[in-house]
Design an enzyme around this catalytic site. Structure first.
Site, short mmCIF file in Angstrom:
data_model
loop_
_atom_site.label_atom_id
_atom_site.label_comp_id
_atom_site.label_asym_id
_atom_site.label_seq_id
_atom_site.Cartn_x
_atom_site.Cartn_y
_atom_site.Cartn_z
N ARG A 163 -7.35 -15.77 -8.17
CA ARG A 163 -7.77 -16.69 -8.64
C ARG A 163 -9.83 -17.40 -8.66
O ARG A 163 -9.63 -18.84 -9.37
CB ARG A 163 -7.41 -17.36 -6.21
N LYS A 191 2.37 -0.82 -1.06
CA LYS A 191 2.58 -0.43 0.34
C LYS A 191 1.15 -1.38 0.68
O LYS A 191 0.40 -2.30 0.16
CB LYS A 191 2.05 0.14 0.76
N HIS A 238 1.59 6.17 -3.72
CA HIS A 238 0.62 6.28 -3.88
C HIS A 238 0.41 8.66 -3.90
O HIS A 238 -0.15 9.21 -5.07
CB HIS A 238 -0.77 6.41 -4.76
N LYS A 240 0.91 12.02 -6.68
CA LYS A 240 -0.58 13.37 -6.38
C LYS A 240 -0.15 14.76 -7.17
O LYS A 240 1.36 14.97 -7.27
CB LYS A 240 -0.45 13.80 -5.45
N GLU A 245 -8.08 12.90 7.62
CA GLU A 245 -8.77 12.37 6.56
C GLU A 245 -10.58 12.37 7.78
O GLU A 245 -10.29 12.28 9.19
CB GLU A 245 -8.75 10.99 6.48
N ASP A 274 0.74 3.21 8.12
CA ASP A 274 -0.64 2.88 7.56
C ASP A 274 0.44 4.36 6.89
O ASP A 274 -0.01 4.52 5.47
CB ASP A 274 -1.25 3.09 7.69
N HIS A 279 3.80 8.04 3.29
CA HIS A 279 3.21 9.28 2.75
C HIS A 279 3.69 10.37 3.23
O HIS A 279 4.34 10.91 2.56
CB HIS A 279 1.85 9.43 2.86
N LYS A 329 -7.70 10.15 11.93
CA LYS A 329 -8.52 9.60 11.00
C LYS A 329 -9.65 9.44 11.34
O LYS A 329 -9.49 10.92 12.85
CB LYS A 329 -9.08 7.64 10.82
C1 BG6 Z 1 -3.23 4.57 1.93
C2 BG6 Z 1 -3.55 4.00 3.46
O1 BG6 Z 1 -2.52 4.60 1.58
O2 BG6 Z 1 -3.89 5.88 1.81
C3 BG6 Z 1 -4.99 4.74 3.78
O3 BG6 Z 1 -3.73 2.69 4.07
C4 BG6 Z 1 -5.12 6.21 3.87
O4 BG6 Z 1 -5.37 4.74 5.05
C5 BG6 Z 1 -4.72 6.52 2.44
O5 BG6 Z 1 -6.83 6.15 3.93
C6 BG6 Z 1 -5.15 7.72 2.20
O6 BG6 Z 1 -5.23 7.80 0.74
P1 BG6 Z 1 -5.47 9.01 0.02
O7 BG6 Z 1 -5.08 9.29 -1.41
O8 BG6 Z 1 -6.91 9.26 0.22
O9 BG6 Z 1 -4.91 10.88 1.07
#
Ligand code: BG6
Length: 486
Positions: free
Chosen positions: A51, A150, A180, A184, A218, A237, A242, A333
């Site tokens: 935008r 996502k 993603h 990896k 994390e 999430d 994942h 987290k």
């Molecule tokens: C994302 C989540 O898809 O993946 C995040 O929304 C998360 O909450 C992240 O922190 C983790 O990805 P990576 O590659 O840092 O493990």
């Protein structure tokens, strides 16, 4: 070891949301690094579309700053940076309105040999508008690809609606749904190790495997994205996408070929074989403040939030291969360290010939996703030296950085691989619509269950391993979580 870089076909890649956070942190740096490696053909172009009113130069300045922050070591090479920036263009586009679409059409090249892809790096509420504009403005043909990020839906119903909306304009083989984690390095290696060696596959089943643990820990909190996260939680999430993708790759049958639909068919069978999970096999947690850093509720700006920032659960894949083998999944987290690992814990030997003093030993194959990507196989050997037959467990360590030399040290970011796969037209590492729906079908009843009961997550200390109940979940089965090392 010399890696082989095969350039992809020339492309025009349009990034909707080109000035957004994902573009800045991931997409543009990933493209830059592929450019530096020689994989991006000279006449390819990256077109930012958003935008904001901006011209090509503004977008190049924006990208230069992004590369300085996220471009890793290659960003020190000013010549490379300027070379890459010359490939960038920008068109202001209004996703919901009329503005900018004809300018975008004029910019795109119609040559048949040029791959055209649209990256929807925007919230899912804009997917349908973008898809309809791309289609109705004549920007797409049968070979055009779209990439969607996502969250792909919030539950089964919304995911189904998104799939239906996209299907009005694009065939399934044109839609690249990103998870993603599938990009990896170690995840790819998991498939190589399982299906490229004779060693593991005969043991890869309920007869020899005691249980499997999947941990994605994390250290970060949810600060800065609390309003999204509070409506989502760790289950939506991280687990629904994942962790389930990792579980699928661990548990699936060998596909006949390493091809997109062959692999995805097998993954889908795993999801469909997952049993529902009893509420007492799920532990949800929420981090508290450690005095310095805010608590989850402060980060989420919701003092009564019942959203989980941690989840641990035990589940079963009910099929011939895995009958009665528990899979323990855990993610959270603000834990002690950033550590993601899949651990395949094998059964004890049926009989110990060394007597009770030697202890009981188990082989563990640990697949580390991050940091220090690699694999370790724990084997039992005799403790060196005199003093009788004492057994110890030692790791056979295969750290990819060490094994593959300096080139592997900067492991290819998942986005680099995934974006190049879009251009190559290879969907193996992308989720198919039915997979996403099946994953929601499994998680929806679990989420509905705790929402209906009004369950609150257990508070846990930041910097630890999650709530104590997560330890009980596995300890009561006579097993232990692997450490989350600080
Ligand atoms: C994302 C989540 O898809 O993946 C995040 O929304 C998360 O909450 C992240 O922190 C983790 O990805 P990576 O590659 O840092 O493990």
């Amino acid at each position: 070891m010399v890696s082989r870089v095969i350039p992809v076909d020339t492309f025009d890649l349009v990034i909707f949301g080109g000035t957004g956070d994902l573009a800045r942190r991931k997409i543009l740096p990933a493209l830059f690094r592929r450019y530096c490696s020689g994989q991006m053909p000279e006449d390819s172009r990256v077109i930012g579309a958003a935008r904001s009113e901006m011209d090509d130069q503004g977008f190049r300045d924006f990208t230069r700053e992004a590369l300085a922050e996220f471009g890793k070591s290659q960003a020190d090479n000013a010549e490379a940076v300027e070379g890459f920036l010359r490939h960038l263009h920008y068109v202001p586009v209004d996703a919901r309105g009329e503005g900018g679409w004809s300018d975008l059409k004029d910019l795109l090249r119609d040559d048949e040999g040029i791959v055209r892809a649209f990256y929807f790096s925007v919230g899912p509420s804009l997917f349908a508008d973008l898809a309809s504009h791309v289609h109705s403005r004549g920007l797409s043909n049968r070979d055009t690809r779209i990439v969607v990020e996502k969250p792909f839906g919030h539950d089964l119903e919304s995911a189904r609606a998104l799939n239906e909306e996209l299907a009005q304009y694009f065939h399934e083989d044109q839609i690249y749904r990103i998870d993603h984690y599938l990009g990896k390095e170690t995840v790819q290696n998991l498939m190589a190790v399982r299906f490229g060696n004779m060693l593991f596959e005969p043991l890869w089943n309920a007869q020899y495997v005691d249980h499997i643990q999947i941990t994605v820990a994390e250290t970060v909190g949810v600060g800065g994205r609390g309003s999204y996260y509070d409506k989502s939680g760790a289950m939506r999430d991280m687990v629904q996408n994942h962790l389930m993708q990792l579980l699928c790759l661990i548990a699936m049958e060998p596909p006949a070929r390493f091809e997109a639909d062959a692999v995805r068919d097998e993954k889908l069978k795993v999801i469909r074989a997952l049993d529902p999970v009893d509420p007492d096999q799920i532990v949800r947690g929420q981090y508290t403040s450690d005095g310095e850093m805010p608590s989850y509720r402060e980060d989420a700006e919701n003092p009564t939030s019942k959203t989980e920032s941690f989840i641990a659960l035990k589940c079963y894949v009910s099929n011939w291969r895995w009958a009665n083998t528990p899979f323990y999944l855990r993610t959270g987290k603000r834990l002690a360290s950033r550590a993601s690992e899949i651990a395949v814990v094998f059964k004890e030997t049926p009989h110990s010939i060394f007597g009770i003093d030697s202890g009981r030993h188990r082989n563990v194959l640990s697949i580390r996703l991050q940091p220090n990507e690699g694999m370790t196989l724990g084997v039992t050997i005799k403790e060196p030296g005199p003093g009788g037959m004492r057994l110890v467990d030692v790791p056979l360590d295969m750290s990819f950085a060490e094994a593959l030399g300096p080139e592997a040290e900067e492991v290819t970011d998942a986005y680099e691989r995934l974006i190049m796969d879009v251009i190559r037209g290879n969907q193996t590492l992308f989720m198919r619509g039915d997979e996403v729906e099946a994953a929601w079908s499994w998680t929806d009843p679990l989420i509905e269950g705790w929402e209906r009961r009004g369950d609150s997550p257990k508070p846990y200390d930041a910097g630890g391993a999650g709530p104590d109940d997560a330890a009980f979940l596995i300890n009561r089965d006579g097993r232990r979580w692997r450490g989350i090392k600080a």
